[in-house]
Motif scaffolding. Structure first.
Motif, mmCIF file in Angstrom:
data_model
loop_
_atom_site.group_PDB
_atom_site.id
_atom_site.type_symbol
_atom_site.label_atom_id
_atom_site.label_comp_id
_atom_site.label_asym_id
_atom_site.label_seq_id
_atom_site.Cartn_x
_atom_site.Cartn_y
_atom_site.Cartn_z
ATOM 1 N N GLU A 1 36.758 -20.382 31.023
ATOM 2 C CA GLU A 1 38.058 -19.863 31.439
ATOM 3 C C GLU A 1 38.398 -18.553 30.734
ATOM 4 N N ARG A 2 37.647 -18.209 29.713
ATOM 5 C CA ARG A 2 37.919 -16.940 29.027
ATOM 6 C C ARG A 2 36.631 -16.320 28.515
ATOM 7 N N PRO B 1 41.320 -17.094 21.677
ATOM 8 C CA PRO B 1 41.866 -16.778 23.004
ATOM 9 C C PRO B 1 42.566 -15.416 23.090
ATOM 10 N N SER C 1 39.999 -12.801 23.405
ATOM 11 C CA SER C 1 39.447 -12.856 24.768
ATOM 12 C C SER C 1 40.365 -12.134 25.733
ATOM 13 N N ALA C 2 41.661 -12.408 25.597
ATOM 14 C CA ALA C 2 42.634 -11.810 26.518
ATOM 15 C C ALA C 2 42.662 -10.288 26.358
ATOM 16 N N ALA D 1 39.657 -8.973 28.090
ATOM 17 C CA ALA D 1 39.796 -9.098 29.552
ATOM 18 C C ALA D 1 40.630 -7.939 30.077
ATOM 19 N N LEU E 1 36.573 -15.499 36.387
ATOM 20 C CA LEU E 1 36.471 -16.515 35.336
ATOM 21 C C LEU E 1 36.489 -17.915 35.954
#
Ligand SMILES: Cc1cc2nc3c(=O)[nH]c(=O)nc-3n(C[C@H](O)[C@H](O)[C@H](O)COP(=O)(O)OP(=O)(O)OC[C@H]3O[C@@H](n4cnc5c(N)ncnc54)[C@H](O)[C@@H]3O)c2cc1C
Lengths: 110, 408
Positions: free
Chosen positions: B179-180, B188, B191-192, B195, B207
């Motif tokens: 999901e990431r 996370p 990751s964001a 992204a 994703l």
């Protein structure tokens, strides 16, 4: 050893700009040079890591060593000695002269 | 008795290169043979998905020990030589051409190879992997303006490749099953951030989906995803992990379980056999558990530790795992092994493009993601290795120089 006569002195900084924790990177005659303060003494050393291109003064200073910000090689800023892998080649150091507030670095005369 | 058999270093990559160099530095003066399957003398891989792929640096710039340096070290270098078997009782290696090579002591530095994408249609598709100099140059040759590139895998290698081919002009989509992004190695929030970075640069991120088959249609390939969606590709770059090259060691009865098992000094259970680098799973004293690392730092420092130990001055690896990545000129450095954490402290400003996330587990700092903030890593490494208690309010306050925290 190059004597004083073979040197050209360049004013590169004010004393106050060079701190224990915050070395100063300067460019003199198209050369990158790092200025460091250790135990009250100012030292000048080539500022590009001998392993890969990285500006050492962006790294972390502890005691007499600067740690490369990219691959963590350590150099003794007083002598230029490479203290840890991946660096194997020592860096050049330069004589420093302080006059009042002005800091001069001696480079080989052209 | 004939002449002493050599110390053989099996695998001429980054770890192999540090092994031969360190053996000589430690005063080992006997015969030394370095065996490698590739045609090149030992080289480093990180630039292959960065400067070399981008064309900024030539592939030769990655060479660690060239033929001259190997000669100076008095190392017999056998390129293009694949080891296929190990006989521990007779202390010989079997080579692919049927010949054998005797060893007195053996250092296994065979690294890892890419995991292949096993899908219907894969054989006909323009799939490329990224591990060797040849791989990097092959991708660079294909990555031109307007070329549609699908990257399978949103881990470090996939994202570096995506960023590089996008800079070379490709239209890029990245497919990640999780999901990431980079979920195995960063938190996370990091990751964001990445992204956003990739999307801002025009990369399409898919994703929570994964390819199920590849179809040929009118000269291009369609990557069909589990969701039913399809992506057209002229070039497919796969970065879905690596497999340790531990087969001949396992066949010889050495313990292999997600890597060849070594202790913190790089010793296997056979007193004549040592190992280092991506091929190993070592007991890491800092983490207090066994890990298989795939990092430049580990290849270098584990090889140094193992070679010193082999040469007689026992040396344990005591590094906190560390790695880095460059994507679109953003420098990410990762300290510690992402695993369990219960609190994260942000220092700096993600909007400003320079920040760090410090992770804590039961009050102790256990890892850091630093984005364009290399000095934070330098201080955190010292905080962690010296077990200095950290005031989290001060840690999160940029007005407090981070180095002050080292005073406790
Ligand atoms: C594209 C790319 C980018 C990377 N970027 C980073 C990064 O930014 N930061 C980071 O920390 N790490 C990075 N890494 C990981 C890092 O490069 C590896 O951890 C490191 O190369 C491991 O070194 P090694 O010597 O163990 O293995 P390798 O470098 O893989 O060397 C092993 C060698 O052994 C040879 N060999 C294998 N089996 C045999 C056999 N049976 N007989 C003879 N020879 C054999 C192989 O052909 C190979 O040449 C990257 C890796 C890749 C592929």
């Amino acid at each position: 050893m190059a004597g004083d006569g073979a040197l050209e002195w360049h004013k590169v900084a004010n004393k106050a700009e060079i701190l224990n924790d915050e070395p100063l990177g300067v460019e003199v005659e198209e050369q990158f040079i790092g200025l460091y303060l250790v135990d009250g003494e100012i030292y000048a050393m080539d500022n590009v890591c001998s392993h890969e291109f990285a500006i050492l003064t962006d790294g972390f200073m502890e005691d007499e060593c600067i740690e490369c910000p990219i691959h963590q090689a350590l150099f003794d800023v007083r002598t230029g000695k490479a203290r840890s892998a991946p660096a194997e080649v020592d860096l050049k150091t330069y004589p420093v002269r302080v006059e009042g507030e002005d800091v001069f670095v001696g480079l080989p005369a052209k | 008795m004939g002449a002493t058999a050599p110390v053989v270093v099996a695998g001429a990559g980054q770890a192999g290169s540090w092994a031969v160099k360190t053996l000589r530095d430690e005063g080992y003066g006997g015969p030394l043979v370095l065996v490698g399957e590739e045609q090149h003398p030992p080289y480093e891989r990180p630039p292959l998905s960065k400067q070399v792929l981008l064309g900024d640096d030539p592939p030769e710039s990655t060479i660690l020990l060239d033929h001259d340096m190997l000669g100076e070290l008095d190392v017999e270098f056998r390129a293009r030589t694949r080891i296929t078997a190990l006989d521990r009782e007779r202390r010989i290696l079997g080579l692919e051409d049927g010949s054998t090579l005797a060893y007195d002591r053996l250092m296994i530095t065979t690294g890892a190879r890419v995991r292949r994408l096993e899908l219907p249609g894969a054989a006909e598709a323009p799939i490329m992997y990224l591990r060797t100099i040849e791989d990097s140059l092959a991708i660079a040759r294909k990555a031109a303006k307007g070329v549609r590139c699908v990257v399978i895998g949103g881990g470090l290698i996939g994202l570096e490749a995506a960023a590089a081919v996008s800079e070379l002009g490709c239209r890029v989509a990245v497919v990640e099953a999780g999901e990431r992004l980079m979920a195995r190695v960063v938190g996370p929030r990091t990751s964001a951030y990445f992204a956003d970075l990739h999307r801002t640069r025009g990369i399409e991120l898919v994703l929570g989906d994964s390819p199920v088959r590849l179809e040929q249609a009118g000269g291009s390939t369609r990557v069909i995803l589990a969701s039913g969606a399809g992506l057209d590709a002229d070039l497919i770059v796969v970065g879905i992990g690596v497999v340790p090259n531990a087969e001949f060691a396992a066949d010889a009865g050495l313990k292999v379980d997600n890597g060849l098992w070594v202790d913190e000094c790089g010793r296997t259970e056979d007193p004549r056999i040592f190992a280092a680098g991506d091929v190993t799973a070592h007991h890491n004293p800092v983490l207090g558990r066994r890990v298989r690392l795939e990092t430049w730092q580990n290849a270098q420092n584990q090889a140094i530790a193992a070679a010193r130990t082999l040469a007689g001055s026992e040396h344990a690896l005591s590094d906190i795992p560390w790695g880095w990545s460059n994507q679109f000129k953003v420098n990410l450095q990762i300290l510690g092994v992402a695993g369990h954490w219960d609190d994260a402290v942000l220092r700096g400003d993600p909007q400003g493009g320079s920040f760090s996330l410090f992770y804590f587990d039961q009050g102790a700092m256990c890892g850091v993601d630093a984005i364009n903030a290399p000095r934070d890593i330098a201080v955190a490494r010292r905080l962690m290795s010296r077990n200095i208690p950290v005031d989290r309010t001060r840690l999160g306050d940029r007005a407090v120089p981070l180095k002050d925290l080292l005073k406790g």
